[in-house]
Design a protein around this motif. Structure first.
Motif, PDB file in Angstrom:
ATOM      1  N   VAL A  11       0.826  -1.210   0.000  1.00 33.80           N
ATOM      2  CA  VAL A  11       0.000   0.000   0.000  1.00 33.80           C
ATOM      3  C   VAL A  11       0.857   1.256   0.000  1.00 33.80           C
ATOM      4  N   GLY A  12       1.853   1.306   0.865  1.00 29.37           N
ATOM      5  CA  GLY A  12       2.674   2.509   0.977  1.00 29.37           C
ATOM      6  C   GLY A  12       3.466   2.807  -0.274  1.00 29.37           C
ATOM      7  N   LEU A  13       4.047   1.774  -0.873  1.00 24.96           N
ATOM      8  CA  LEU A  13       4.882   1.986  -2.048  1.00 24.96           C
ATOM      9  C   LEU A  13       4.051   2.400  -3.260  1.00 24.96           C
ATOM     10  N   VAL A  14       2.940   1.715  -3.479  1.00 24.23           N
ATOM     11  CA  VAL A  14       2.075   2.077  -4.607  1.00 24.23           C
ATOM     12  C   VAL A  14       1.483   3.469  -4.410  1.00 24.23           C
ATOM     13  N   SER A  15       0.975   3.745  -3.222  1.00 25.67           N
ATOM     14  CA  SER A  15       0.361   5.049  -2.959  1.00 25.67           C
ATOM     15  C   SER A  15       1.383   6.169  -3.067  1.00 25.67           C
ATOM     16  N   GLY A  16       2.570   5.954  -2.513  1.00 23.74           N
ATOM     17  CA  GLY A  16       3.604   6.981  -2.591  1.00 23.74           C
ATOM     18  C   GLY A  16       4.009   7.280  -4.015  1.00 23.74           C
ATOM     19  N   ALA A  17       4.204   6.236  -4.817  1.00 23.21           N
ATOM     20  CA  ALA A  17       4.583   6.436  -6.215  1.00 23.21           C
ATOM     21  C   ALA A  17       3.491   7.151  -6.993  1.00 23.21           C
ATOM     22  N   CYS A  18       2.243   6.791  -6.735  1.00 23.94           N
ATOM     23  CA  CYS A  18       1.130   7.412  -7.455  1.00 23.94           C
ATOM     24  C   CYS A  18       0.938   8.872  -7.050  1.00 23.94           C
ATOM     25  N   PHE A  19       1.070   9.177  -5.778  1.00 24.97           N
ATOM     26  CA  PHE A  19       0.989  10.577  -5.355  1.00 24.97           C
ATOM     27  C   PHE A  19       2.093  11.402  -6.018  1.00 24.97           C
ATOM     28  N   SER A  20       3.287  10.821  -6.124  1.00 28.51           N
ATOM     29  CA  SER A  20       4.375  11.564  -6.764  1.00 28.51           C
ATOM     30  C   SER A  20       4.080  11.793  -8.239  1.00 28.51           C
ATOM     31  N   GLU A  21       3.383  10.863  -8.862  1.00 21.88           N
ATOM     32  CA  GLU A  21       2.986  11.035 -10.259  1.00 21.88           C
ATOM     33  C   GLU A  21       2.000  12.193 -10.410  1.00 21.88           C
ATOM     34  N   PHE A  22       1.248  12.479  -9.341  1.00 29.40           N
ATOM     35  CA  PHE A  22       0.335  13.629  -9.338  1.00 29.40           C
ATOM     36  C   PHE A  22       1.080  14.956  -9.219  1.00 29.40           C
ATOM     37  N   GLY A  23       2.390  14.891  -8.958  1.00 25.24           N
ATOM     38  CA  GLY A  23       3.183  16.109  -8.811  1.00 25.24           C
ATOM     39  C   GLY A  23       3.520  16.451  -7.388  1.00 25.24           C
ATOM     40  N   THR A  24       3.111  15.613  -6.451  1.00 29.61           N
ATOM     41  CA  THR A  24       3.391  15.832  -5.034  1.00 29.61           C
ATOM     42  C   THR A  24       4.793  15.327  -4.694  1.00 29.61           C
ATOM     43  N   GLU A  25       5.491  16.050  -3.830  1.00 29.87           N
ATOM     44  CA  GLU A  25       6.786  15.579  -3.349  1.00 29.87           C
ATOM     45  C   GLU A  25       6.539  14.536  -2.261  1.00 29.87           C
ATOM     46  N   VAL A  26       7.082  13.336  -2.466  1.00 28.08           N
ATOM     47  CA  VAL A  26       6.808  12.214  -1.573  1.00 28.08           C
ATOM     48  C   VAL A  26       8.115  11.619  -1.049  1.00 28.08           C
ATOM     49  N   VAL A  27       8.147  11.427   0.279  1.00 24.05           N
ATOM     50  CA  VAL A  27       9.255  10.708   0.900  1.00 24.05           C
ATOM     51  C   VAL A  27       8.684   9.438   1.509  1.00 24.05           C
ATOM     52  N   CYS A  28       9.184   8.279   1.086  1.00 21.73           N
ATOM     53  CA  CYS A  28       8.756   6.999   1.638  1.00 21.73           C
ATOM     54  C   CYS A  28       9.735   6.570   2.721  1.00 21.73           C
ATOM     55  N   ALA A 177      -7.731  19.399   7.890  1.00 24.89           N
ATOM     56  CA  ALA A 177      -7.431  18.126   7.249  1.00 24.89           C
ATOM     57  C   ALA A 177      -8.204  17.970   5.948  1.00 24.89           C
ATOM     58  N   ARG A 178      -9.445  18.440   5.953  1.00 21.69           N
ATOM     59  CA  ARG A 178     -10.244  18.377   4.721  1.00 21.69           C
ATOM     60  C   ARG A 178      -9.583  19.189   3.614  1.00 21.69           C
ATOM     61  N   GLU A 179      -9.086  20.353   3.950  1.00 19.63           N
ATOM     62  CA  GLU A 179      -8.449  21.206   2.947  1.00 19.63           C
ATOM     63  C   GLU A 179      -7.182  20.550   2.387  1.00 19.63           C
ATOM     64  N   VAL A 180      -6.377  19.977   3.276  1.00 12.55           N
ATOM     65  CA  VAL A 180      -5.141  19.332   2.838  1.00 12.55           C
ATOM     66  C   VAL A 180      -5.446  18.128   1.954  1.00 12.55           C
ATOM     67  N   MET A 181      -6.394  17.289   2.375  1.00 10.76           N
ATOM     68  CA  MET A 181      -6.722  16.095   1.601  1.00 10.76           C
ATOM     69  C   MET A 181      -7.379  16.464   0.272  1.00 10.76           C
ATOM     70  N   HIS A 182      -8.176  17.500   0.280  1.00  9.32           N
ATOM     71  CA  HIS A 182      -8.794  17.975  -0.964  1.00  9.32           C
ATOM     72  C   HIS A 182      -7.711  18.402  -1.948  1.00  9.32           C
ATOM     73  N   ALA A 183      -6.699  19.091  -1.453  1.00 12.51           N
ATOM     74  CA  ALA A 183      -5.618  19.545  -2.325  1.00 12.51           C
ATOM     75  C   ALA A 183      -4.804  18.370  -2.861  1.00 12.51           C
ATOM     76  N   LEU A 184      -4.565  17.365  -2.019  1.00 14.02           N
ATOM     77  CA  LEU A 184      -3.801  16.197  -2.453  1.00 14.02           C
ATOM     78  C   LEU A 184      -4.507  15.441  -3.576  1.00 14.02           C
ATOM     79  N   TYR A 185      -5.819  15.356  -3.473  1.00 14.63           N
ATOM     80  CA  TYR A 185      -6.578  14.591  -4.452  1.00 14.63           C
ATOM     81  C   TYR A 185      -7.169  15.463  -5.558  1.00 14.63           C
ATOM     82  N   ARG A 186      -6.686  16.687  -5.669  1.00 11.66           N
ATOM     83  CA  ARG A 186      -7.213  17.591  -6.684  1.00 11.66           C
ATOM     84  C   ARG A 186      -7.163  17.000  -8.094  1.00 11.66           C
ATOM     85  N   PRO A 187      -6.090  16.280  -8.494  1.00  9.90           N
ATOM     86  CA  PRO A 187      -6.081  15.694  -9.842  1.00  9.90           C
ATOM     87  C   PRO A 187      -7.270  14.776 -10.114  1.00  9.90           C
TER      88      PRO A 187
END
Length: 454
Positions: A11-28, A177-187
């Motif tokens: 879960v962590g590896l797939v989710s982290g890689a996919c979030f980074s594909e959205f343009g988010t900076e991700v540290v696993c 938290a809603r604002e942060v999560m909304h921004a993360l999932y904006r794509p």
């Protein structure tokens, strides 16, 4: 935005890689230094189609990195996701939350004020509240926020599931938290993905309810398959007949040897325990757990019966060891019950799996591991198809018949047609459909196996 993903399992590896594909900076982050070294070297420790390329491209772009230091990983993060294991706790069937709560403590100590702590791991109802309590206890001076964001990833198609999900579920009581999560999932908003905001408890229960329902569909069609075998019906036609009903749907109506993997077995059991403690027992789910456990054991009996009633001194070829195709995951795989049962019955097992051999060796001993399907069949008295890998769907049947000592096939995934197998000269059996012998109106058990049974 910047996030940290605690845990580099599936879960962590797939989710982290996919979030980074959205343009988010991700540290696993992971404590396993060996795993982090492998990831930094470009080696992906799990098999998931497309994941290696996704990680490589985002590492190269500077959006994805790996570390063993939690404090380094969470520094400056807008959100920190807990994606650690929640295995079944020995003795009582509950999810073991040791790693979740440990991660929550360490995150609370290292994170800056305003950070959102997100449970991505599958956790029982009430876990998010406990994480909030831990945060306030460890860092009362910080404004830390808590959210639940369950994953709905299918092994083998996880990247597409993340990028184009049916829905995103987020539980939180915090506006920040809603604002942060909304921004993360904006794509995903841009492609009109439904994003459901709920309370913490609702989000946690939604994950368990979804998995329990899917496990119930699998178990239902498996029991219908057993009935089909008894009355001469065809489970494929039954599944199509009910699956075309929009209220039911066609997915998860494929009869087989029982569900396995990292989610359904432990999640159904954990949900049963949660319901018992809440004095709201889930009798349907309890039955699903019991029926599925029994089914895996019964598959060996089915294979032995198809081989004339005895495997003493015989060799059986098994194709597929992982719980499903397109993964190397062996957790709760039907092979873990079937292979030892065949060995106890006196059989030598020759096996092949395209991706799961290394993992299988950790759990299945005294097996002859082969380099391909045809090597596994060579000299075998019977062939068992246990996992529906694509490369098993179009075997050279003439070659298979020549390699097998007897043309006996037990197809536990129904990937071949009984009439075609009978026409090709095989003594063929599958799940919930007439066997080739029944279809041909004759008993075609090979003589040497029939003699062994008498």
């Amino acid at each position: 935005m910047r996030i940290a993903m605690i845990g580099t399992g599936y879960v962590g590896l797939v989710s982290g890689a996919c979030f980074s594909e959205f343009g988010t900076e991700v540290v696993c982050v992971d404590r396993d230094a060996g795993k982090i070294d492998r990831l930094r070297a470009g080696e992906v420790p799990i098999y998931e189609p497309g994941l290696d390329n996704l990680i490589a491209s985002n590492v190269q772009a500077g959006r994805l990195s790996f570390t063993t230091s939690l404090s380094e990983g969470v520094k400056g993060a807008d959100a920190v996701f807990i994606a650690v294991g929640t295995p079944t706790r020995r003795g009582d069937g509950h999810a073991d939350l040791t790693y979740v709560y440990q991660a929550a403590r360490e995150i609370s100590a290292a994170a800056g004020s305003g950070t959102v702590i997100v449970t991505k791991s599958t956790v029982p109802v009430g876990t998010g509240r406990k994480v909030g309590e831990i945060a306030r206890e460890v860092a009362p001076q910080k404004a830390l926020h808590v959210a639940s964001n369950p994953e709905f990833l299918r092994e083998g198609s996880a990247i597409n599931d993340f990028m184009r999900p049916d829905r995103v579920v987020i539980g939180t009581d915090s506006d920040h938290a809603r604002e942060v999560m909304h921004a993360l999932y904006r794509p995903l908003y841009l492609i009109e993905t439904p994003v459901i905001f709920t309370e913490l408890e609702t989000a946690e229960l939604t994950k368990y309810a979804a998995n329990a329902f899917l496990a119930t569909k699998i178990t239902f069609i498996n029991e219908i398959a057993d009935l089909c075998e008894s009355v001469g019906a065809n489970v494929h036609d039954v599944a199509r007949g009910i699956g075309l009903d929009g209220r039911i749907g066609r997915k998860f109506l494929h009869a087989g040897p029982g569900y396995g993997g990292s989610c359904f077995p432990k999640d159904t059991l954990a949900l049963v325990r949660t319901a018992e403690e809440a004095a709201a027992p889930l009798r349907i789910v309890e039955t699903v757990v019991a029926v599925n456990d029994a089914r895996k054991a019964r598959m060996a009996e089915k294979v032995i019966a198809h081989c004339g009633g005895s495997l003493d001194g015989r060799t059986v070829a098994v194709l597929g060891l992982t719980f499903k195709p397109n993964t190397d995951d062996m957790r709760e795989a039907p092979s873990l019950s079937l292979v030892p049962a065949l060995q106890r019955a006196g059989a030598t097992v020759r096996a092949f799996d395209p991706e799961g051999m290394d993992e299988a060796r950790k759990s299945l001993s005294d097996v002859v591991y082969c380099t391909n399907a045809y090597e596994a069949m060579e000299g075998a008295d019977a062939l068992v198809i246990l996992t529906e890998w694509n490369e098993f769907r179009n075997l050279d049947l003439d070659r298979a018949k020549q390699l097998l000592r007897a043309p006996v096939v037990a197809d536990l995934r129904n990937i071949y047609d009984p009439a075609e197998m009978a026409a090709a000269g095989f003594h063929y059996d599958s799940i919930g459909r007439p066997s080739s012998g029944e279809a041909a109106g004759a008993d075609v058990i090979p003589s040497h196996l029939a003699k062994a049974a008498t």
